[in-house]
Design a protein around this motif. Structure first.
Motif, PDB file in Angstrom:
ATOM      1  N   PHE A   3       0.842  -1.192   0.000  1.00  7.94           N
ATOM      2  CA  PHE A   3       0.000   0.000   0.000  1.00  7.94           C
ATOM      3  C   PHE A   3       0.883   1.250   0.000  1.00  7.94           C
ATOM      4  O   PHE A   3       1.845   1.332   0.748  1.00  7.94           O
ATOM      5  N   LYS A   4       0.557   2.213  -0.843  1.00  8.10           N
ATOM      6  CA  LYS A   4       1.309   3.471  -0.905  1.00  8.10           C
ATOM      7  C   LYS A   4       0.432   4.597  -0.377  1.00  8.10           C
ATOM      8  O   LYS A   4      -0.663   4.832  -0.883  1.00  8.10           O
ATOM      9  N   ARG A   5       0.903   5.281   0.643  1.00  5.96           N
ATOM     10  CA  ARG A   5       0.154   6.397   1.223  1.00  5.96           C
ATOM     11  C   ARG A   5       0.241   7.593   0.260  1.00  5.96           C
ATOM     12  O   ARG A   5       1.306   7.937  -0.227  1.00  5.96           O
ATOM     13  N   VAL A   6      -0.899   8.224   0.010  1.00  7.92           N
ATOM     14  CA  VAL A   6      -0.967   9.362  -0.913  1.00  7.92           C
ATOM     15  C   VAL A   6      -1.521  10.570  -0.177  1.00  7.92           C
ATOM     16  O   VAL A   6      -2.530  10.468   0.515  1.00  7.92           O
ATOM     17  N   ASN A   7      -0.865  11.703  -0.316  1.00 10.86           N
ATOM     18  CA  ASN A   7      -1.367  12.961   0.227  1.00 10.86           C
ATOM     19  C   ASN A   7      -2.310  13.546  -0.824  1.00 10.86           C
ATOM     20  O   ASN A   7      -1.864  14.072  -1.852  1.00 10.86           O
ATOM     21  N   GLU A  11      -1.546  15.896  -4.147  1.00  7.30           N
ATOM     22  CA  GLU A  11      -1.772  15.323  -5.474  1.00  7.30           C
ATOM     23  C   GLU A  11      -2.704  16.208  -6.304  1.00  7.30           C
ATOM     24  O   GLU A  11      -2.456  16.445  -7.496  1.00  7.30           O
TER      25      GLU A  11
END
Length: 96
Positions: A3-7, A11
């Motif tokens: 899982f990649k955390r995205v702001n 973005e």
């Protein structure tokens, strides 16, 4: 695949910097959200339910709910009836 955390805000800002059309649409959506939020806040502060506004305005409770939904665009007539039933007036001001 991990899982990649995205702001999300970061973005969005990156994407609207490079796309004028997306930036315009995003700003419009933000403005619409602010107007609806203000209307719902006023109703809640006055202690009215959606049903109360419906009775006062002559609209149905379902119409009131739709007006309070961001993705819906009520007719100007219904929007004014809603605001009027709360004793609010709509005022246009020049942008600064």
């Amino acid at each position: 695949m991990p899982f990649k955390r995205v702001n999300v805000k970061e973005e969005i800002n990156k994407r609207i910097e490079n796309d004028a059309e997306l930036k315009t649409a995003y700003e419009q959506a933000q403005y619409e959200y602010a107007v609806v939020k203000q209307l719902v806040k006023a109703r809640n502060e006055m202690g009215f339910s959606q049903s109360d506004v419906a009775k006062q305005s002559g609209l149905t409770q379902q119409m009131i709910s739709r007006i309070e939904t961001v993705d819906n665009s009520p007719t100007l007539r219904n929007f004014i009836r809603y605001a009027d039933s709360l004793g609010l007036k709509i005022k246009l001001e020049k942008k600064v």
